[in-house]
Write a protein that holds these residues in place. Structure first.
Motif, mmCIF file in Angstrom:
data_model
loop_
_atom_site.group_PDB
_atom_site.id
_atom_site.type_symbol
_atom_site.label_atom_id
_atom_site.label_comp_id
_atom_site.label_asym_id
_atom_site.label_seq_id
_atom_site.Cartn_x
_atom_site.Cartn_y
_atom_site.Cartn_z
ATOM 1 N N LEU A 247 0.852 -1.177 0.000
ATOM 2 C CA LEU A 247 0.000 0.000 0.000
ATOM 3 C C LEU A 247 0.893 1.233 0.000
ATOM 4 O O LEU A 247 1.615 1.490 0.973
ATOM 5 C CB LEU A 247 -0.924 0.008 1.224
ATOM 6 C CG LEU A 247 -1.944 -1.132 1.298
ATOM 7 C CD1 LEU A 247 -2.761 -1.023 2.572
ATOM 8 C CD2 LEU A 247 -2.856 -1.122 0.078
ATOM 9 N N LYS A 262 -2.981 7.459 -3.343
ATOM 10 C CA LYS A 262 -2.624 6.107 -2.912
ATOM 11 C C LYS A 262 -2.679 5.138 -4.078
ATOM 12 O O LYS A 262 -3.326 5.383 -5.102
ATOM 13 C CB LYS A 262 -3.527 5.620 -1.787
ATOM 14 C CG LYS A 262 -4.942 5.263 -2.222
ATOM 15 C CD LYS A 262 -5.701 4.601 -1.082
ATOM 16 C CE LYS A 262 -7.103 4.178 -1.537
ATOM 17 N NZ LYS A 262 -7.841 3.481 -0.464
ATOM 18 N N GLU A 264 -2.737 0.677 -4.506
ATOM 19 C CA GLU A 264 -2.647 -0.682 -3.970
ATOM 20 C C GLU A 264 -1.929 -1.537 -5.006
ATOM 21 O O GLU A 264 -2.418 -1.707 -6.123
ATOM 22 C CB GLU A 264 -4.040 -1.225 -3.683
ATOM 23 C CG GLU A 264 -4.045 -2.565 -2.987
ATOM 24 C CD GLU A 264 -5.446 -3.001 -2.611
ATOM 25 O OE1 GLU A 264 -5.971 -3.914 -3.303
ATOM 26 O OE2 GLU A 264 -6.021 -2.430 -1.667
ATOM 27 N N ASP A 324 -1.699 -7.579 7.877
ATOM 28 C CA ASP A 324 -1.037 -6.314 7.549
ATOM 29 C C ASP A 324 -0.338 -6.426 6.204
ATOM 30 O O ASP A 324 -0.126 -7.522 5.679
ATOM 31 C CB ASP A 324 -0.030 -5.955 8.642
ATOM 32 C CG ASP A 324 0.317 -4.479 8.644
ATOM 33 O OD1 ASP A 324 -0.245 -3.732 7.818
ATOM 34 O OD2 ASP A 324 1.148 -4.067 9.463
ATOM 35 N N ASN A 325 0.011 -5.267 5.662
ATOM 36 C CA ASN A 325 0.691 -5.193 4.368
ATOM 37 C C ASN A 325 1.972 -4.391 4.523
ATOM 38 O O ASN A 325 2.225 -3.790 5.567
ATOM 39 C CB ASN A 325 -0.203 -4.491 3.336
ATOM 40 C CG ASN A 325 -1.664 -4.850 3.466
ATOM 41 O OD1 ASN A 325 -2.450 -4.086 4.012
ATOM 42 N ND2 ASN A 325 -2.021 -6.023 2.976
ATOM 43 N N HIS A 327 3.725 -1.030 3.856
ATOM 44 C CA HIS A 327 3.225 0.335 3.671
ATOM 45 C C HIS A 327 4.368 1.257 3.262
ATOM 46 O O HIS A 327 5.439 1.234 3.880
ATOM 47 C CB HIS A 327 2.592 0.864 4.961
ATOM 48 C CG HIS A 327 1.334 0.157 5.351
ATOM 49 N ND1 HIS A 327 0.075 0.624 5.023
ATOM 50 C CD2 HIS A 327 1.136 -0.991 6.039
ATOM 51 C CE1 HIS A 327 -0.834 -0.208 5.494
ATOM 52 N NE2 HIS A 327 -0.223 -1.196 6.112
ATOM 53 N N HIS A 329 4.885 5.244 3.003
ATOM 54 C CA HIS A 329 4.310 6.551 3.307
ATOM 55 C C HIS A 329 5.293 7.629 2.863
ATOM 56 O O HIS A 329 6.401 7.725 3.394
ATOM 57 C CB HIS A 329 4.030 6.685 4.806
ATOM 58 C CG HIS A 329 2.936 5.798 5.295
ATOM 59 N ND1 HIS A 329 2.734 5.500 6.618
ATOM 60 C CD2 HIS A 329 1.966 5.125 4.612
ATOM 61 C CE1 HIS A 329 1.689 4.691 6.749
ATOM 62 N NE2 HIS A 329 1.218 4.451 5.533
ATOM 63 N N HIS A 338 7.194 0.514 5.989
ATOM 64 C CA HIS A 338 6.833 -0.379 7.088
ATOM 65 C C HIS A 338 6.672 -1.793 6.546
ATOM 66 O O HIS A 338 5.949 -2.012 5.568
ATOM 67 C CB HIS A 338 5.518 0.058 7.739
ATOM 68 C CG HIS A 338 5.529 1.468 8.256
ATOM 69 N ND1 HIS A 338 5.596 1.765 9.590
ATOM 70 C CD2 HIS A 338 5.478 2.657 7.601
ATOM 71 C CE1 HIS A 338 5.579 3.082 9.749
ATOM 72 N NE2 HIS A 338 5.509 3.644 8.554
#
Length: 494
Positions: A247, A262, A264, A324-325, A327, A329, A338
């Protein structure tokens, strides 16, 4: 006879530790603790996050009792460590000077159990862990997670129920085999089996292919793709691991907000890496300087460092974590990546630049085979070197709540926006990508911009992407389109 003077002394503040209270990484005993209890706590700490054990302390009152025979206590610690399977190898404990009950000087033995040990330790057939101040048997689920975390078994090497060779994409496999460039005419299944991407469940000859190696007695119907194979070559990787995605988000400011761009990112891991790098390139802030009549751009962060971090996140994340994926940011002043799963095996924040350990060795090696990795095991070190070469501070590495995070920080305010930042302040609350910021800065100095001007500002970006940028600025009422076709140019809407 040995004397206490031969033992190393420690400057550790015992009283400060006692005030913290017992916890997962801190425990204490009096000198006469039974060997089995001592061994149990050592095993629990070794199987969890390591810790500190103090000998010479009353267990309930936390009063400092001290030691009458320090060397006897030292021998007791080593005997307890030998009761574990495999034997626990500890740093030599130290003595810490203290004031015991009755105000007389004494000593406490400080035992350190390192974090990130490579083995899993049992005591009399029991696998123990720390929960709060208690040492308890690990549940089957906890033990399985620990086995994967320590690399005793790898999640990537397991075959998901129901997966078959038909779930792999032949074209992706062919591209991988071509990249390998192995001599000989082995069948693809034979090569993938040898690379750890297939799991054999029976022992019958590979039928229908006389190129198979003699001695490899496995039927195709008994070959199963592993999670690694599905992530690398699968037709639908997310069917088997729904959270194996990235993400990516770009925020216009320095904090998480409701307004962001964003994406995906799905598909096999090599495709994810290409898409993630493209997203970062498209949205990475660049410092623009006017040198004469030419524009010079410098990315806010070295692309080499970002590429290494992407590969590290994809190759080393814990794919067994399904909630969870990965990430990405992107902020005005930093980038955070992350990755689910703490540091694997013996790796800690203190040794991660030097330690060599992979949670997913098959995935890591396959990405290296495909050219994503230059030197196995040196990725994070290269990130640090690239940042320092660019005059930036070292990355910040953090491990919190089972997530490993790397933060690249900009050098300062002057590099967080283009050189025209003072003129762009009226637009600072508008969610613009870095290219659009450059276009507005150009317009503020030149009054008009053409598609050709914009392409020269962003030479590495596809023309269609740039066209969409300009259309978006027009639709949002920031620009006015003038003319048609080749005579088209854009001006600011005042």
């Amino acid at each position: 006879m040995k004397t206490a003077a031969r033992l190393k002394t420690s400057s550790i503040d015992v009283q400060a530790l006692l005030e913290q209270g017992m916890g997962p990484t801190l425990h204490w005993f009096p000198a006469d603790v039974p060997l089995s209890r001592l061994a149990a706590v050592l095993a629990g700490m070794a199987n969890t996050h390591g810790g500190t054990l103090l000998l010479g302390i009353a267990p309930r009152s936390a009063q400092i009792l001290g030691l009458s025979h320090p060397h006897a206590c030292l021998d007791q610690v080593f005997q307890a460590a030998l009761l574990l399977d495999p034997p626990l190898v500890l740093p030599v404990p130290c003595l810490s000077p203290v004031t015991a009950v009755g105000s007389h000087p004494s000593q406490v033995l400080v035992v350190t159990v390192p974090a990130g040990l490579p083995n899993i330790y049992s005591l009399e057939g029991r696998y123990l862990g720390r929960e709060g101040s208690q040492t308890n048997p690990l549940s089957a689920r906890q033990l399985r997670h620990l086995l994967m975390e320590r690399g005793v078994i790898q999640f990537e090497s397991q075959a998901p129920p129901g997966a078959t060779l038909d779930d792999l994409d032949p074209l992706k496999i062919s591209a991988y085999l071509e990249a390998l460039g192995l001599p000989g005419g082995d069948a693809p299944e034979v090569i993938l089996l040898g690379r750890g991407c297939l799991q054999a469940t029976a022992s019958r000859p590979v039928a229908g292919d006389d190129r198979a190696r003699p001695g490899l007695e496995i039927a195709r119907s008994q070959l199963r793709p592993t999670y690694a194979a599905l992530l690398l070559f699968g037709k639908q990787p997310q069917r088997w691991l729904p959270n194996a995605i990235i993400l990516a988000a770009r925020f216009s400011g320095r904090t998480l907000t409701d307004h962001f761009i964003k994406r995906e990112i799905r598909g096999v891991l090599p495709d994810q890496l290409h898409q993630a790098e493209a997203f970062i390139r498209d949205h990475l802030t660049r410092e623009v300087q006017l040198v004469g009549l030419a524009h010079q751009e410098t990315p806010l962060f070295p692309l080499e460092a970002l590429r290494e971090l992407l590969v590290n996140a994809v190759a080393h994340r814990d794919y067994n974590i399904q909630g969870d994926n990965i990430h990405i940011h992107m902020f005005a002043d930093r980038i955070e990546i992350h990755s689910p799963g703490g540091l694997p095996g013996p790796m800690t924040l203190d040794n991660l630049l030097e330690a060599r350990f992979s949670r997913n060795p098959v995935i890591m090696q396959s990405l290296a085979d495909l050219g994503f990795v230059e030197r196995l095991g040196y990725g994070l070190k290269r990130v640090v070197e690239a940042m320092l070469r660019g005059g930036l501070r070292k990355p910040r590495f953090e491990e919190t709540a089972g997530v490993f995070c790397v933060t690249l920080q900009a050098a300062g305010e002057s590099r967080s926006r283009p050189a025209y930042s003072s003129e762009l302040k009226p637009y600072q609350d508008i969610d613009l990508n870095p290219r659009q910021e450059q276009a507005l800065a150009f317009l503020l100095s030149r009054r008009r911009i053409t598609s050709r001007d914009y392409q020269e500002l962003c030479p590495d970006v596809h023309a269609e992407t740039l066209r969409r940028d300009l259309v978006d600025l027009v639709e949002r009422g920031l620009l006015i389109k003038v003319g048609d076709k080749r005579a088209t140019y854009y001006i600011l809407k005042r």
